[in-house]
Design a protein around this motif. Structure first.
Motif, PDB file in Angstrom:
ATOM      1  N   SER A 125     128.828  63.753  12.077  1.00  0.00           N
ATOM      2  CA  SER A 125     128.379  62.438  12.536  1.00  0.00           C
ATOM      3  C   SER A 125     128.043  62.457  14.029  1.00  0.00           C
TER       4      SER A 125
ATOM      5  N   HIS B 113     124.925  64.716  14.680  1.00  0.00           N
ATOM      6  CA  HIS B 113     123.686  64.051  14.281  1.00  0.00           C
ATOM      7  C   HIS B 113     123.298  62.954  15.280  1.00  0.00           C
ATOM      8  N   THR B 114     124.291  62.260  15.831  1.00  0.00           N
ATOM      9  CA  THR B 114     124.014  61.232  16.832  1.00  0.00           C
ATOM     10  C   THR B 114     123.430  61.844  18.101  1.00  0.00           C
TER      11      THR B 114
ATOM     12  N   ASP C 273     122.019  65.000  18.400  1.00  0.00           N
ATOM     13  CA  ASP C 273     120.817  65.795  18.164  1.00  0.00           C
ATOM     14  C   ASP C 273     120.506  65.810  16.668  1.00  0.00           C
ATOM     15  N   PRO C 274     119.708  64.849  16.200  1.00  0.00           N
ATOM     16  CA  PRO C 274     119.421  64.739  14.770  1.00  0.00           C
ATOM     17  C   PRO C 274     118.753  65.980  14.172  1.00  0.00           C
ATOM     18  N   ASN C 275     118.156  66.824  14.999  1.00  0.00           N
ATOM     19  CA  ASN C 275     117.460  68.019  14.509  1.00  0.00           C
ATOM     20  C   ASN C 275     118.313  69.270  14.520  1.00  0.00           C
TER      21      ASN C 275
END
Length: 115
Positions: free
Chosen positions: A104, A107-108, A110-112
């Motif tokens: 979580s 992803h917050t 660096d979504p990639n």
């Protein structure tokens, strides 16, 4: 005492134990311990966080995720340039397990990631 007992159960079961309600990642947290071992093996440079995650201070989950992203990129770059042996495969599996525990926050930030 109850928190310590719960943490011990998580530790024995191989799950990440985050002992306090603030969500901080403490020195004894299995994810942090495993991460320090990986960062030592791969000479990760955690730009500005090195003394914090190696110190006796708790890190927030977001701070820990920032270091994890930096080191994860280093590990993957090193492994991409060589044939991976069984030890490196185990390291990658350990890294992925730690990343899953912080997915979580990663992803917050660096979504990639890890691409």
């Amino acid at each position: 005492m109850k928190t310590k007992a719960i943490s011990l159960v998580f530790l024995v079961c191989g799950m990440s134990a985050h002992a306090d309600s603030s969500g901080d990642v403490h020195l004894a947290d299995p994810s942090r311990t495993q991460f320090i071992e990986l960062s030592d093996r791969y000479n990760c440079d955690a730009s500005g966080y090195d003394s914090r995650y190696r110190g006796n201070t708790a890190l927030s989950r977001v701070e820990f995720a920032q270091v994890l992203i930096q080191c994860g990129r280093t590990i993957r770059k090193i492994q991409a340039g060589a044939e991976i042996d069984a030890s490196q495969q185990a390291d990658l599996k350990t890294l992925e397990t730690i990343e899953n525990n912080f997915s979580s926050e990663i992803h917050t930030l660096d979504p990639n990631y890890p691409n």
